[in-house]
Enzyme design. Structure first.
Site, PDB file in Angstrom:
ATOM      1  CE  LYS A  78      -3.937   1.783   2.779  1.00 25.17           C
ATOM      2  NZ  LYS A  78      -4.796   1.494   3.944  1.00 25.17           N
ATOM      3  CB  SER A 153      -8.169   3.355   3.160  1.00 26.94           C
ATOM      4  OG  SER A 153      -7.321   2.698   4.083  1.00 26.94           O
ATOM      5  CB  SER A 177      -8.380   0.279   5.834  1.00 21.87           C
ATOM      6  OG  SER A 177      -9.097   1.478   5.790  1.00 21.87           O
TER       7      SER A 177
HETATM    8  N1  GLN Z   1     -13.101   3.483   6.777  1.00 22.38           N
HETATM    9  C1  GLN Z   1     -12.495   3.824   8.016  1.00 22.38           C
HETATM   10  C2  GLN Z   1     -12.135   5.293   8.016  1.00 22.38           C
HETATM   11  O1  GLN Z   1     -12.420   5.926   7.070  1.00 22.38           O
HETATM   12  C3  GLN Z   1     -11.301   2.952   8.286  1.00 22.38           C
HETATM   13  C4  GLN Z   1     -10.065   3.405   7.637  1.00 22.38           C
HETATM   14  C5  GLN Z   1      -8.906   2.520   7.909  1.00 22.38           C
HETATM   15  O2  GLN Z   1      -9.029   1.431   8.480  1.00 22.38           O
HETATM   16  N2  GLN Z   1      -7.741   3.013   7.565  1.00 22.38           N
HETATM   17  O3  GLN Z   1     -11.587   5.803   8.918  1.00 22.38           O
END
Ligand code: GLN
Length: 480
Positions: A78, A153, A177
């Site tokens: 990532k 994400s 994410s």
């Molecule tokens: N969707 C969650 C957020 O927007 C989790 C993001 C993540 O785990 N990095 O914060």
């Protein structure tokens, strides 16, 4: 032979036995990356460097050297994970041209194990989002249906694995994410116990929740990758000294005698009917294999989403304060004084969602609201964690849906932040409690879109997750 359809564990063996070279595998991945470019899964592809490294590994294999457990296999990371002399953009305009001066510990571990890192994956900006639509470089598309989101994400990481551009990827999971995109793209995603994997060299979102983990096409591959990246690290004081289990031993032990906890709070009417049916069927499969199902109660889990958005935004506001246009990344050209430089650099560099989190975070930390929001959230976090610990006195693992629905359409929730936040409702409790959880495919809806389920375990008990998940994966294979 089509190597791209094979699992990571399979190709590792083939490379070792000299049945295929690392160079061949790398070329196949690079070709597939070209063919599937329109999915926008990757921010940067290192074709020349990867081929060079692959050839070096092949030479070492020919000389009879041990090249490590990932010897010669292409992996994607990532784009919030630092790799020496490559860009780490976090899919943000702010860091568009930032080049990392060092390797994150997880990258060093991948390289020491012989992996060929071929690309960096697209993501939601600074890992904030659930659909990958918050990337400054355009959204990633779901490989099963490109009109839908891949989840976020780590959407790029899930997409690159699901579209067979590589044999495994790393993502990060702060509130879901890794697991949500794994569920939407039909792959296996693991959020390890907080402290299992080093965060050194990973751009921080919410430091008390962030964790790096693998996205793969099989449970076994997940176990292999976790064994490579785990362990205490002198550069990250939050890593645990707890010894790293041998995750592949006992993976085939089956589930006879295993107690699976089912919390009613995760099986509400918010759950889409097809998702529910798939979960019910999975529970049946487990019963047939000799597991027992026990109801467990996680009374306060409904508060986890609010707790998460308070704590994660507070930490994000603090972590992102370092992006001031002076030391890292983008600097506005035209400014009056220092404050104006900060203001303009941040206004131009950050996207809308990141700004929203910074404002939310500073609000809950401000003197008048600190007790009412931040402190209260930290207290509720303790309660949630304790409820999980109590539940694990009655069962070995907890089974729950990963998401309430299958992958939604691009644009469907992008104008409604609360609807977007609600897609994390089943994943955030795990981060709040600090426990490990895996999302693995458990079925498809009528349109052929993947449905994921989560298997959670006690802190540092990833081994049981692999065992329980692998039993299901094998049973599903046999049923085909
Ligand atoms: N969707 C969650 C957020 O927007 C989790 C993001 C993540 O785990 N990095 O914060």
């Amino acid at each position: 032979m089509n190597y791209l359809d094979m699992d990571l564990c399979e190709v590792v063996e083939l490379v070792k036995q000299k049945k295929v070279t690392s160079e061949e595998l790398t070329r196949e991945c690079l070709d597939r990356i070209k063919q599937t470019e329109s999915l926008n899964a990757l921010n940067c592809v290192y074709a020349d460097e990867a081929l060079k490294r692959a050839r070096e590994i092949d030479q070492r294999i020919r000389r009879g050297e041990d090249v490590g457990v990932l010897g010669g296999v292409p992996i994607v990371i990532k784009d919030n994970i630092n790799m020496l002399d490559t860009k780490t953009t976090c899919s943000s305009k702010f860091l568009e041209n930032y080049v990392s001066p060092y390797n994150a510990t997880v990258v060093q571990k991948l390289l020491d194990s012989g992996a060929v890192v071929i690309a960096k994956a697209n993501m939601d900006e600074f890992a904030m989002g659930s659909s990958n639509e918050n990337s400054a470089f355009g959204p990633v598309k779901n490989p099963i249906d490109p009109t839908r989101v891949p989840g976020g994400s780590s959407g790029g990481s899930a997409c690159t694995v699901a579209s067979h551009q590589c044999f495994g990827a790393l993502g990060t999971d702060t509130g879901g994410s890794i697991r949500e995109p794994a569920s939407f793209c039909g792959v296996v995603g693991l959020k390890p116990t907080y402290g299992r994997v080093s965060r050194y060299g990973v751009v921080a979102f919410a430091s008390s929740l962030d964790q790096v983990g693998p996205l793969t096409r099989s449970v076994r591959d997940s176990a292999l990758l976790l064994s490579v990246i785990s362990g205490a690290d002198q550069h990250d004081m939050t890593t645990a000294q707890t010894p790293v289990d041998s995750y592949l031993t006992d993976i085939d032990k089956g589930v006879k005698g295993i107690k699976i906890g089912v919390p009613k709070q995760f099986f509400t009417d918010k759950l889409n009917k097809e998702v529910r049916d798939a979960l019910d069927q999975a529970l049946e499969t487990y019963k047939t294999m000799g597991a027992t199902i026990v109801p467990v109660d996680l009374k306060s889990v409904d508060t986890a989403l609010a707790v998460y958005y308070i704590i994660s935004s507070a930490e994000a506001a603090s972590n992102l304060a370092r992006f001031d246009g002076i030391k890292y990344g983008r600097r506005a050209n035209d400014y009056k004084d220092l404050v104006d430089l900060y203001y303009k650099s941040r206004t131009q560099g950050f996207g809308k969602e990141v700004k929203r989190r910074i404002m939310l975070g500073n609000y809950v930390l401000s003197s008048g609201y600190f007790d009412a929001f931040y402190n209260k959230a930290k207290r509720v976090q303790k309660v949630i964690r304790q409820e999980f610990l109590d539940a694990f006195k009655q069962c070995d693992v907890i089974l729950a849906p990963t998401t309430a629905t299958v992958a939604f359409k691009l644009g469907e929730k992008s104008q409604d932040p609360v609807a977007m936040y609600l897609s994390d409702i089943f994943t955030v409790p795990v981060n709040i409690a600090g426990i490990p959880s895996m999302s693995l495919p458990c079925g498809k809806n009528v349109e052929g879109l993947p449905i994921g389920m989560q298997i959670m375990a006690k802190h540092f008990d990833e081994k049981t997750i692999f065992r329980v998940a692998n039993a299901f994966e094998q049973a599903k294979k046999e049923a085909l």
